[in-house]
Design a protein around this motif. Sequence first.
Motif, PDB file in Angstrom:
ATOM      1  N   SER A 217       0.858  -1.184   0.000  1.00  0.00           N
ATOM      2  CA  SER A 217       0.000   0.000   0.000  1.00  0.00           C
ATOM      3  C   SER A 217       0.897   1.237   0.000  1.00  0.00           C
ATOM      4  O   SER A 217       1.614   1.492   0.966  1.00  0.00           O
ATOM      5  CB  SER A 217      -0.901  -0.009   1.243  1.00  0.00           C
ATOM      6  N   THR A 218       0.876   1.979  -1.099  1.00  0.00           N
ATOM      7  CA  THR A 218       1.784   3.118  -1.254  1.00  0.00           C
ATOM      8  C   THR A 218       1.189   4.132  -2.216  1.00  0.00           C
ATOM      9  O   THR A 218       0.400   3.777  -3.103  1.00  0.00           O
ATOM     10  CB  THR A 218       3.166   2.652  -1.775  1.00  0.00           C
ATOM     11  N   GLU A 219       1.620   5.371  -2.046  1.00  0.00           N
ATOM     12  CA  GLU A 219       1.209   6.429  -2.975  1.00  0.00           C
ATOM     13  C   GLU A 219       2.099   6.468  -4.222  1.00  0.00           C
ATOM     14  O   GLU A 219       1.824   7.231  -5.143  1.00  0.00           O
ATOM     15  CB  GLU A 219       1.253   7.786  -2.260  1.00  0.00           C
ATOM     16  N   LYS A 220       3.151   5.641  -4.245  1.00  0.00           N
ATOM     17  CA  LYS A 220       4.110   5.663  -5.356  1.00  0.00           C
ATOM     18  C   LYS A 220       3.632   4.831  -6.540  1.00  0.00           C
ATOM     19  O   LYS A 220       4.382   4.043  -7.115  1.00  0.00           O
ATOM     20  CB  LYS A 220       5.468   5.158  -4.869  1.00  0.00           C
ATOM     21  N   THR A 221       2.378   4.961  -6.903  1.00  0.00           N
ATOM     22  CA  THR A 221       1.808   4.212  -8.021  1.00  0.00           C
ATOM     23  C   THR A 221       0.523   4.884  -8.471  1.00  0.00           C
ATOM     24  O   THR A 221      -0.068   5.672  -7.730  1.00  0.00           O
ATOM     25  CB  THR A 221       1.510   2.753  -7.612  1.00  0.00           C
TER      26      THR A 221
END
Length: 257
Positions: free
Chosen positions: A187-191
């Motif tokens: 779960s990440t904002e880098k996508t």
Amino acid sequence: MQNFQRRERDDKRETNQMVFGIRAVIEAIDSGKEIESLFVQRGLSGSLFLELKALLKEHNISFQQVPIEKLNRITRKNHQGVIGVISPITYHNIEDLLPTIYEKGETPLLLMLDGVTDVRNMGAIARTAECAGVHAIIVPKRGSAEINPDAIKTSAGALYKIPVCRQDALGKTGRFLIESGVQLVVSTEKTDDSIYDVDYTVPTCVIMGAEDVGVSDELIRISDKLAKIPMTGTIGSLNVSVSAGVVIYEAVRQRKK
């Protein structure tokens, strides 16, 4: 009267037990107690301390070297330069636990917490995970929230019920999971990919990171999927315990379907 006695038992259960002195800590380890944290006076020496160091190495138990002033603030008892805190839970090993999940004919749903250090976040996440049927929570031996009375209370007792696996290195653990047929979903904002585009019906480990730095680059590199929670408001992020709940219950929704 019965309710009072039950509350009294629960209160005792939700207290980390401190152990003072080198010999006492050695005996605690030899008896199989889980050491949550260990504080050792800087510059400590002597044959008994060398015996303790060998035991710590044998059991892969980490410790913090601190000034004597810190130990004296913790207790006025004769601590001999060593104070240990015994965990209120028994930790598991994912290498032992995962085969039993498969043997039961169940599809693993795991949660890995990379750098989540706030005890109340840990408790809230554990409560959600237990309610959702997550098989285990995986945390690192270093850089993770302590399982203490605050964490236990925030979890509403869930930390007594859901297995918590404390692993040496999350990167190594992630590779083991991949080799065991478990996909890693970070779960990440880098996508640009959404959590709703991921198939959680297969064996899955959801990885959540600390709110300030997120998931480590190593875990991102070896993961199968990167996914973010869609955000439309003006605040750019959710509390990690809320984020974990959103992702976990998307997995539950898909599996129920």
